[in-house]
Design a protein around this motif. Structure first.
Motif, PDB file in Angstrom:
ATOM      1  N   GLY A 177     124.841   9.746  59.119  1.00  0.00           N
ATOM      2  CA  GLY A 177     124.001  10.210  58.014  1.00  0.00           C
ATOM      3  C   GLY A 177     124.609  10.013  56.648  1.00  0.00           C
ATOM      4  N   ALA A 178     125.857  10.435  56.479  1.00  0.00           N
ATOM      5  CA  ALA A 178     126.584  10.266  55.210  1.00  0.00           C
ATOM      6  C   ALA A 178     125.708  10.674  54.017  1.00  0.00           C
ATOM      7  N   ALA A 179     125.484   9.737  53.090  1.00  0.00           N
ATOM      8  CA  ALA A 179     124.713  10.050  51.877  1.00  0.00           C
ATOM      9  C   ALA A 179     123.346   9.372  51.900  1.00  0.00           C
ATOM     10  N   GLY A 180     122.721   9.350  53.056  1.00  0.00           N
ATOM     11  CA  GLY A 180     121.378   8.797  53.172  1.00  0.00           C
ATOM     12  C   GLY A 180     121.350   7.480  53.905  1.00  0.00           C
ATOM     13  N   GLY A 181     120.266   7.247  54.662  1.00  0.00           N
ATOM     14  CA  GLY A 181     120.173   6.077  55.522  1.00  0.00           C
ATOM     15  C   GLY A 181     119.313   4.961  54.953  1.00  0.00           C
ATOM     16  N   PHE A 182     119.711   3.725  55.286  1.00  0.00           N
ATOM     17  CA  PHE A 182     119.004   2.521  54.867  1.00  0.00           C
ATOM     18  C   PHE A 182     118.864   1.606  56.074  1.00  0.00           C
ATOM     19  N   ILE A 183     118.124   0.509  55.919  1.00  0.00           N
ATOM     20  CA  ILE A 183     117.966  -0.442  57.019  1.00  0.00           C
ATOM     21  C   ILE A 183     117.837  -1.839  56.424  1.00  0.00           C
ATOM     22  N   ASP A 184     118.365  -2.845  57.132  1.00  0.00           N
ATOM     23  CA  ASP A 184     118.314  -4.197  56.571  1.00  0.00           C
ATOM     24  C   ASP A 184     117.131  -4.972  57.143  1.00  0.00           C
ATOM     25  N   ASN A 185     117.011  -6.244  56.743  1.00  0.00           N
ATOM     26  CA  ASN A 185     115.821  -7.018  57.105  1.00  0.00           C
ATOM     27  C   ASN A 185     115.782  -7.411  58.573  1.00  0.00           C
ATOM     28  N   PRO A 233     105.570  -5.109  61.056  1.00  0.00           N
ATOM     29  CA  PRO A 233     104.331  -5.857  61.307  1.00  0.00           C
ATOM     30  C   PRO A 233     104.533  -6.785  62.509  1.00  0.00           C
ATOM     31  N   PRO A 234     103.519  -6.955  63.367  1.00  0.00           N
ATOM     32  CA  PRO A 234     103.684  -7.678  64.632  1.00  0.00           C
ATOM     33  C   PRO A 234     104.307  -9.070  64.518  1.00  0.00           C
ATOM     34  N   VAL A 235     103.827  -9.869  63.572  1.00  0.00           N
ATOM     35  CA  VAL A 235     104.350 -11.233  63.462  1.00  0.00           C
ATOM     36  C   VAL A 235     105.830 -11.219  63.098  1.00  0.00           C
ATOM     37  N   ARG A 236     106.188 -10.367  62.139  1.00  0.00           N
ATOM     38  CA  ARG A 236     107.588 -10.296  61.727  1.00  0.00           C
ATOM     39  C   ARG A 236     108.460  -9.744  62.845  1.00  0.00           C
ATOM     40  N   SER A 237     107.990  -8.714  63.528  1.00  0.00           N
ATOM     41  CA  SER A 237     108.808  -8.115  64.576  1.00  0.00           C
ATOM     42  C   SER A 237     109.092  -9.112  65.697  1.00  0.00           C
ATOM     43  N   ALA A 238     108.144 -10.027  65.967  1.00  0.00           N
ATOM     44  CA  ALA A 238     108.321 -10.992  67.057  1.00  0.00           C
ATOM     45  C   ALA A 238     109.539 -11.876  66.811  1.00  0.00           C
ATOM     46  N   TRP A 239     109.645 -12.427  65.587  1.00  0.00           N
ATOM     47  CA  TRP A 239     110.784 -13.323  65.357  1.00  0.00           C
ATOM     48  C   TRP A 239     112.075 -12.550  65.126  1.00  0.00           C
ATOM     49  N   VAL A 240     111.983 -11.363  64.520  1.00  0.00           N
ATOM     50  CA  VAL A 240     113.186 -10.561  64.313  1.00  0.00           C
ATOM     51  C   VAL A 240     113.769 -10.123  65.655  1.00  0.00           C
ATOM     52  N   ILE A 241     112.919  -9.673  66.575  1.00  0.00           N
ATOM     53  CA  ILE A 241     113.407  -9.247  67.889  1.00  0.00           C
ATOM     54  C   ILE A 241     114.003 -10.431  68.639  1.00  0.00           C
ATOM     55  N   GLY A 242     113.361 -11.609  68.548  1.00  0.00           N
ATOM     56  CA  GLY A 242     113.930 -12.797  69.190  1.00  0.00           C
ATOM     57  C   GLY A 242     115.317 -13.121  68.662  1.00  0.00           C
ATOM     58  N   PHE A 243     115.489 -13.038  67.349  1.00  0.00           N
ATOM     59  CA  PHE A 243     116.795 -13.305  66.746  1.00  0.00           C
ATOM     60  C   PHE A 243     117.802 -12.227  67.132  1.00  0.00           C
ATOM     61  N   LYS A 245     116.950  -6.157  51.678  1.00  0.00           N
ATOM     62  CA  LYS A 245     116.286  -7.433  51.922  1.00  0.00           C
ATOM     63  C   LYS A 245     117.207  -8.520  52.455  1.00  0.00           C
ATOM     64  N   ARG A 246     118.474  -8.208  52.606  1.00  0.00           N
ATOM     65  CA  ARG A 246     119.429  -9.153  53.169  1.00  0.00           C
ATOM     66  C   ARG A 246     119.968  -8.637  54.500  1.00  0.00           C
ATOM     67  N   SER A 247     120.921  -9.385  55.061  1.00  0.00           N
ATOM     68  CA  SER A 247     121.548  -8.985  56.319  1.00  0.00           C
ATOM     69  C   SER A 247     122.823  -8.206  56.042  1.00  0.00           C
ATOM     70  N   ILE A 248     122.866  -6.945  56.487  1.00  0.00           N
ATOM     71  CA  ILE A 248     124.074  -6.153  56.297  1.00  0.00           C
ATOM     72  C   ILE A 248     125.212  -6.681  57.165  1.00  0.00           C
ATOM     73  N   VAL A 249     124.877  -7.344  58.275  1.00  0.00           N
ATOM     74  CA  VAL A 249     125.904  -7.944  59.140  1.00  0.00           C
ATOM     75  C   VAL A 249     126.646  -9.029  58.383  1.00  0.00           C
ATOM     76  N   VAL A 250     125.906  -9.901  57.719  1.00  0.00           N
ATOM     77  CA  VAL A 250     126.527 -10.976  56.939  1.00  0.00           C
ATOM     78  C   VAL A 250     127.339 -10.412  55.785  1.00  0.00           C
ATOM     79  N   GLN A 251     126.783  -9.447  55.086  1.00  0.00           N
ATOM     80  CA  GLN A 251     127.471  -8.870  53.936  1.00  0.00           C
ATOM     81  C   GLN A 251     128.782  -8.211  54.350  1.00  0.00           C
ATOM     82  N   PHE A 252     128.778  -7.520  55.474  1.00  0.00           N
ATOM     83  CA  PHE A 252     129.964  -6.767  55.901  1.00  0.00           C
ATOM     84  C   PHE A 252     131.005  -7.665  56.565  1.00  0.00           C
ATOM     85  N   PHE A 253     130.595  -8.437  57.553  1.00  0.00           N
ATOM     86  CA  PHE A 253     131.550  -9.182  58.365  1.00  0.00           C
ATOM     87  C   PHE A 253     131.932 -10.531  57.768  1.00  0.00           C
TER      88      PHE A 253
END
Length: 354
Positions: free
Chosen positions: A134-142, A254-264, A330-338
């Motif tokens: 939780g820390a100081a509030g939660g966020f989520i990446d693309n 949204p369904p179309v976006r979730s399809a490719w995001v889940i595949g990735f 709007k970016r990838s937190i994985v890329v930014q961090f690692f």
């Protein structure tokens, strides 16, 4: 003269008598005038119920479930029996501070669009540091990876006042979740598919899809022990985190976006599986595999997998609501961090957030 809203602190317990003994006194010292404290018990066998009843009598109401329904099912059954304007879902291993309720309720009362909020959450055993959940509030990446202001992946920051400004976030931690009772009812509460872990992110995302706000209140602080039910090395927690993250995307994007995001994400999860094997964590690697199997199987068993409460509420969704995307990175937190080695929330460009 306006009256203050009623507030109910609801603590879900399962064989946590040691936490109740340690942390209930701080909750009892809360100063909100119209406060109801409820312990919801998930079929404990350690004497928790008898302890609360004998130690606190009618100062704390006990609502017992007949068995352990998990975090989601346990809370759903208990909250349905509590009447209040605001609910505070509080982990049993949380120490609260004097006046912790007042600033959050004041913030929510000032704006009807605020459905949920969370205080600043710090570590009980490292009190100058933020707590992982939780820390100081939660966020989520693309790509659907959740993270916190004050905690990116395993890197937890010390609180030096850098996040002392309240504001809108994407999700509020379930460790100390403030929510309007009408918004809880409107969304049907937690989706019991999740059992535990990320259920609060799903709830907040559903609220935001309806146009509501989720807030972080810097003027309220609690201390979280953490790891009270499942520690970070538990393969079942690994399973829940990987499976529930996929459920989260399928349900709320949204369904179309979730399809490719889940595949990735399947490919990225496979890399995590390989990493677990390389570290000798075969049980965690198997947990990732099981998470994928369970998620795929859910496509063919939706009528049995989805909770009845959630399905009923889905029939009443209002498609005209404009989703509130504040807090989405709007970016990838994985890329930014690692890759780019940005290990602090303050390293991220504010312009990359909705």
């Amino acid at each position: 003269m306006s009256t203050q809203p009623t507030v109910a602190v609801i603590i879900l317990n399962w064989n946590g008598i040691h936490h109740l003994k340690q942390f209930l006194p701080s909750v009892l010292n809360s100063t909100w005038p119209d406060l109801h404290i409820v312990v919801g018990d998930n079929g404990s066998s350690d004497g928790s119920v008898a302890f609360v009843q004998s130690e606190y009598g009618d100062r704390i109401k006990v609502i017992g479930n007949d068995k352990n329904y998990g975090y989601t099912g346990g809370y759903n059954r208990v909250v349905d029996q509590v009447a209040a304007d605001y609910y505070i879902l509080l982990n049993s291993d949380i120490e609260v501070t004097p006046g912790w309720i007042e600033p959050v309720i004041a913030m929510m009362e000032a704006d009807d669009r605020i459905a949920a909020a969370a205080p600043k959450i710090k570590a009980f055993d490292r009190r100058t540091y933020f707590e992982h959940a939780g820390a100081a509030g939660g966020f989520i990446d693309n790509l659907g990876y959740p993270f916190c202001r004050g905690r990116l992946f395993f890197d937890v920051e010390e609180d030096r006042g850098q996040y002392d400004e309240s504001g809108e976030v994407f999700w509020a931690s379930g460790a100390a979740l403030f929510i309007r009772s009408r918004c809880w009812r409107e969304t049907g509460g937690f989706d019991e598919q999740f059992f535990a872990h990320m259920e609060e992110i799903d709830l907040c995302w559903r609220l935001k899809n309806k146009g509501y706000k989720v807030m972080y209140c810097a003027q309220s602080t609690v201390y979280h022990l953490g790891g009270g039910t499942l520690n970070t090395e538990n393969p079942f927690k690994t399973y829940l985190n990987f499976r529930n993250n996929l459920l989260l995307l399928k349900k709320n994007m949204p369904p179309v976006r979730s399809a490719w995001v889940i595949g990735f994400r399947f490919w990225l999860d496979f890399l995590a599986l390989i990493r677990f094997l390389g570290e000798g964590k075969r049980k965690d690697a198997w947990a990732v595999s099981r998470a994928h199997q369970s998620f795929v199987a859910s496509f063919f068993k939706q009528s049995r997998k989805k909770s009845k409460v959630y399905l009923e509420k889905m029939h009443h969704e209002q498609p005209q609501h404009v989703a509130n995307l504040r807090g989405l990175y709007k970016r990838s937190i994985v890329v930014q961090f690692f890759v780019k080695k940005k290990t602090r929330f303050t390293d991220l460009n504010p312009k990359d957030f909705h």
